[in-house]
Design a protein around this motif. Structure first.
Motif, mmCIF file in Angstrom:
data_model
loop_
_atom_site.group_PDB
_atom_site.id
_atom_site.type_symbol
_atom_site.label_atom_id
_atom_site.label_comp_id
_atom_site.label_asym_id
_atom_site.label_seq_id
_atom_site.Cartn_x
_atom_site.Cartn_y
_atom_site.Cartn_z
ATOM 1 N N THR A 26 -31.907 -34.545 55.158
ATOM 2 C CA THR A 26 -32.276 -33.938 53.871
ATOM 3 C C THR A 26 -33.511 -33.055 54.015
ATOM 4 O O THR A 26 -33.575 -31.960 53.439
ATOM 5 C CB THR A 26 -32.544 -35.037 52.823
ATOM 6 N N GLU A 79 -33.735 -29.040 53.398
ATOM 7 C CA GLU A 79 -34.708 -28.466 52.470
ATOM 8 C C GLU A 79 -35.535 -27.380 53.157
ATOM 9 O O GLU A 79 -35.795 -26.323 52.579
ATOM 10 C CB GLU A 79 -35.635 -29.566 51.944
ATOM 11 N N ARG A 105 -33.368 -24.328 53.478
ATOM 12 C CA ARG A 105 -33.140 -23.698 52.173
ATOM 13 C C ARG A 105 -34.388 -22.958 51.679
ATOM 14 O O ARG A 105 -34.295 -21.842 51.166
ATOM 15 C CB ARG A 105 -32.745 -24.764 51.150
ATOM 16 N N LYS A 106 -35.550 -23.551 51.848
ATOM 17 C CA LYS A 106 -36.772 -22.946 51.348
ATOM 18 C C LYS A 106 -37.233 -21.756 52.180
ATOM 19 O O LYS A 106 -37.861 -20.835 51.658
ATOM 20 C CB LYS A 106 -37.899 -23.989 51.304
#
Length: 409
Positions: free
Chosen positions: A271, A275, A278-279
């Motif tokens: 996870t 993240e 994605r960021k």
């Protein structure tokens, strides 16, 4: 390899007949009947015990340890002391010497105030640390949490974490659980708790500071590709190799496809990587690096964030005057000879040029070990790095739009 056995001593179920006899059943199938788990462990000969550390309160049942020593008078003296004012230092020392002679290896005893609560933590914690310190330097550690008050195993476990969680010390945890229906005490191995504690610390270090070296070690046997990826990301952060971020983003995408479903703690790692991807990911390299700098700032890594932010500006200039996949990205000589001049000329027309100038200056001061500012005078102060980063973060994004409008239109 010798093993140091660490255990605690409480008051037990002590009555006229002494501690309750029980059969301890070990996972190997060996059974030993005794009224004290410590003696059952020694009698099982499953562990190469070379030292014992026993922690208790002054009013713990120290007399039970003297039952086999053959000195009835001393045993009765201890029984009287423990049931009244508590064991004296002299008696504790005598018992320690007798046990050491009896077992033919060091037995170390430590007794403390019987009140265990928030008001005595500061007093007791150093005592537990000092007791743990007596373990053999290269010994494995076997922690027995069967006896003692409920708070004692917590103290002992916390002390072990304080001393050894950052090391590769081999820690085993065992517990004799009495099952009334079977009239047997089964010896439970809780050693995986220690592994989970180390995993927790390693995970937090990675999540908070992007230092994934420890968690990569824990992942090696479960998810080797993920471990390799995390080591690479940690190296990029540590060495300020921001231009390699696109490579690691691709790698993250690939390794996530093959991530295992167990053990369950890997899910948090997956996870976090998702993240991060994605960021940080964006259509352009400059914006990707800008996002990366912002992510570093979220983790309070402001030195790395400043460098990444300045690199994002430089990449923006190169890709505006050349192309998105320009061979000159990362070419310091070409930047100095050509693009830096273009950047400074463009910056002069920008509303927040002083902010960009401050960013470049701070980046140079960091790269040169804290050199003195040519414009403001004095050396940089580490405490100001966060403030400066956030003061220039939005102006950099505004500059991207300004540069697009100026050069491309």
């Amino acid at each position: 390899m010798n093993t140091t056995l660490i255990t605690s001593l409480g008051t037990g179920m002590y009555g006229k007949e002494g501690y309750r006899q029980t059969i301890y059943h070990f996972a190997s199938g060996i059974q030993r009947e005794n009224n004290m788990f410590l003696r059952a462990v020694l009698d099982s000969k499953l562990y190469d015990i070379g030292k014992i550390i026993i922690i208790g309160t002054r009013t713990s049942s120290w007399d039970i340890l003297a039952e086999d020593l053959g000195d009835t008078d001393f045993w009765m003296q201890l029984k009287d002391e423990c049931s009244s004012q508590g064991i004296s230092d002299a008696s504790l020392n005598s018992l320690q010497n007798l046990l050491t002679d009896f077992y033919n290896f060091p037995v170390l005893l430590s007794a403390h105030n019987p009140v265990i609560c928030k008001d005595t933590i500061d007093e007791l914690f150093p005592l537990y640390i000092n007791a743990i310190d007596q373990a053999g330097e290269d010994d494995d550690i076997l922690l027995d949490i069967t006896h003692g008050f409920r708070s004692m195993p917590i103290f002992m476990y916390q002390s072990l974490l304080f001393k050894f969680s950052h090391t590769s010390r081999h820690i085993q945890i065992i517990y004799g659980e009495f099952i009334k229906s079977d009239q047997i005490s089964y010896v439970r191995d809780l050693s995986s708790y220690w592994e989970l504690s180390q995993i927790t610390e390693a995970k937090n270090r990675f999540f908070m500071q992007l230092d994934g070296k420890l968690i990569a070690e824990k992942l090696d046997s479960h998810w080797p590709k993920g471990a390799k990826c995390i080591r690479a990301l940690s190296g990029i952060v540590e060495c300020n190799f921001a231009l390699q971020i696109p490579i690691i983003l691709n790698q993250i995408g690939n390794v996530l496809k093959d991530a295992p479903e167990s053990p369950s703690w890997i899910e948090d790692i997956k996870t976090f990587l998702e993240e991060f991807k994605r960021k940080v990911s964006d259509k352009t390299l400059a914006k990707t690096l800008y996002n990366y700098a912002s992510f570093l700032a979220e983790k309070k890594l402001f030195v790395q964030a400043v460098i990444a932010l300045q690199i994002s500006v430089e990449v923006k200039i190169i890709t505006l005057f050349d192309k998105e996949d320009s061979d000159y990205i990362g070419n310091y000589e070409k930047w100095q000879d050509t693009y830096k001049k273009e950047y400074h000329n463009l910056r002069k027309k920008f509303e927040y040029k002083k902010k960009l100038n401050r960013l470049e200056e701070l980046r140079n001061q960091i790269a040169h070990g804290g050199s003195i500012s040519r414009y403001q005078g004095g050396s940089p102060q580490a405490v100001n790095t966060e403030k400066i980063f956030y003061s220039v973060q939005k102006p950099v994004l505004s500059f991207f739009k300004f540069a697009d409008n100026t050069i491309r239109h």
